[in-house]
Scaffold this motif. Sequence first.
Motif: not given
Length: 871
Positions: A585-588, A137-139, A119-120, A110-113
């Motif tokens: 989370m869709g970041i695999l 993985a998600f920048g 995210l910390l 929810k947060s990274i979208d």
Amino acid sequence: MSSQEPIQNSLKPGKWIRSTCKMCLHSCGSMIHVTDAGIINKIEGDPTNPSNNGKLCPKGNSAIMRHYDPNRFTQPLKRTNPEKGPGIDPKWEPISWDEAFDLTARELKKSIDEDPRKLLPSIEDFQKFNIWNWPLAFGNQNSFQSGGTMCGGAYHPVNGIVHSAFAVANDVKHCNYWINDGTGDGFSSHLHAAAQSNWVAKARIDRGMRCVTIEPRLSTSAAKSEEWIPIRPATDRHFALSLCHVMVKEGLCDYAFLRKDTNAPYLVGADGYFVRNAEDKIYVWDSVDEEAKLWDDPGIKKIALEGIYEVNGNECKPAFQRFVDILDDCSPEETEKVTTVPAETTWRIAREFAEAATIGATIDIEGRTLPLRPAGYNYYRGAQGHKHGFQTNHAFKMVNFMVGNIDTPGGLMGVTLDDQWVDRSHVEPGENGMMLPQPHQLGPLPPFAFPPTTHHLLNYFPVGLHPPHLNLEVFLNREKYGVDFVPDVMVICHSNPLWAIQGPRHKWLEFMRSMRFIVVSDIIPTETTLWADVILPSHDALESWNMTMIEPPHTEGMCLRQPATEPLHNTKSEEEIFYELSERMGILEGYNAVINIVSGFEHKPELMLELDKKYTDKEIARRKGLLWNDKDIDWYAERGHAVTERRTDKWYRPWEGMRLHFYIEDMVKERDQLKANMEEADVPFRNDWCWDDYQPLPTAVLDPVHEEPAEYDLYGIFYKDIQLNFGESLSNPWIKDIVYRDPVHIALILNPKTAAAQGLEQRDIVKVESPNGFLFGRIGTSEGMHPDTLGVSNALSRTKTSHKGVAHAGGHFNDLLPYDLKNTDAVTGQPETVCKVKLTKLDDWPEGLKDGKSVYDLVDKLQETGGGGVH
């Protein structure tokens, strides 16, 4: 009553399993004994591992108690009490792994979208960089962990520039004069403590190596050295500069090394940049022909190190001359006013050091004739952890530069973090004959941006490590720093930031309350796990797989961690946890791409992970072993490691033919580029930035801690010994037992004369105040403390809210420390780790500490039974 004779644990039938210790961040080889009943009953060092040669420190031995700790998390937990705070019961509810993963992934996604920067992370398993780098993985390049920054925030970048390495250590195989400044290397702390203690002890027995320790307290290193030199805290740079002053004034330098192997002869203009021609090639001065020539001109007769010259109408000096100019104000008599080290001591140590370096001597090693410089100036957190951290580290390097011992037999050696494959070289050629500086030893930093893309302002530290303490500065002054996002979720793994990061706890608690969701993966309860919404319990080191090589001095090669038992509880490996979260989370694919890079798998394409698959801890370990030496996991499982003494071509002068960075011109370049970027972006706090921190040579500027109001009349320092090395250990009953029987860990230590001058006696209760915070404690006295100093053991940095396995003390030393930009090195992000304090005597403990459960109560009980106490 049974008449059967007790059987000593080590004699019970069973098997020995070779593995690797995980009780600190390093990787000593271990032997784990498992009985026929499947019980681990003994852990020893592995005698086949040439790193630690069968030696293991108290923490390594006590891993058995972590494994069987009754306080371990045994299954996933969900918080049912929405209220959070010190001492508040989370009211944990057991849940399934599926529910735990589903809940966690949903909240994080929810947060990274919305914004990946929300995210910390505080992910601090230093033996597993495949986990450490998960946020990439998600920048996300935020950081909330203290690992590497408080201890080595400036240390690591300077090592990367001078050695192209992560750490340093004296070459114990040839060193005859070992200086420790603010570190316990070879005695009680830092790199592979048990291993180094073994190597140093052998050198002292076999060759009579002399050891000198410089620090404010009589540490283990100081007590076992031939000489202890007490020094006022935060003045070690001045002592180092005064040593250089003596060596220059008396001509005790290795001038051939400085001319041939460094950029010390390169001409520097008034603007701080090297003097270059139109093709960007740097000039030197030929003192025979009395003219400027390009550095690689074959017609140079003798390169000048000193003097003032003119090139193209502009005045310039060799870099060495610029350093000599700085040293003019750093005589031992002048620096004594700052350091309190007697001038005659400084003159003597400098002469002894230079004489021991045997300038001009050589040694033949495996077909190479190398300089032999058996004297090294070694240092770490206590000496370098200050506001002007970059300059301080550079000053220590200069002592070694003077005698030509950089990466040379007997001298100060660069220690790599993880070579990954056996033939990998850690050095590369740079411009104008110099070695390529590589300050970013933990990976590339985010580029400049305003508004910043990181919550701890990493965008403005182009030579630095993560400065996590600045999360609090930004949290309290968000508008000032232009941060246009608000972190609202935390991912914490094997990290205890609420205990480790400096700054007042009550403000950090406010920061924690601002998070809407916190997930923690850990083994045992800590100060930080109490704030979690979900606990994802992980295997311990005796139940899991890993392959690692973490900054070993003198050796190289992969070390295997393998399970000694099946998991005791319903726990999972960190790999399984983060892979499952990544998939949900869709970041695999992004995560596998990161692992391929940080683990070096790209070097051997056949080892690269397929982006759409999940992998176990065993499979990741297997591939890292194959990357090192093409040996599969079964080979490692039998032997435990592939460790050998470090290859001499990688250890001694691996940069042969390149020039080292005596003068660090990049400081001028980075300063001017950052300043230009800030001006162009109209950064509102650019005038608050400490631009003078960027210096190409170390200076004698004082750290701000020396400028606190006069009422704060003592320097506060913290310390730890081998049983507390690299991490909180007091939840372990074996460690707690030996710590609280040691007088230096159960009282706030003052020199007896200082105590008398303050009207204090042993066992007096005091309030300790700095400009930033306070704590309470009981006074102990020792001649082994500098008269200007109050020493606080890490064992006493325990708040009333500590978890039930750890007795609380009277507060936390980190509460006393600053967390602002003024006390942060503007170059590296290194925070100041010393503070000024004042003491107030109290008649009794404050209300709230009178519960009979504090460290001091525990010590009193031990003392009553003859087992400990303040002496």
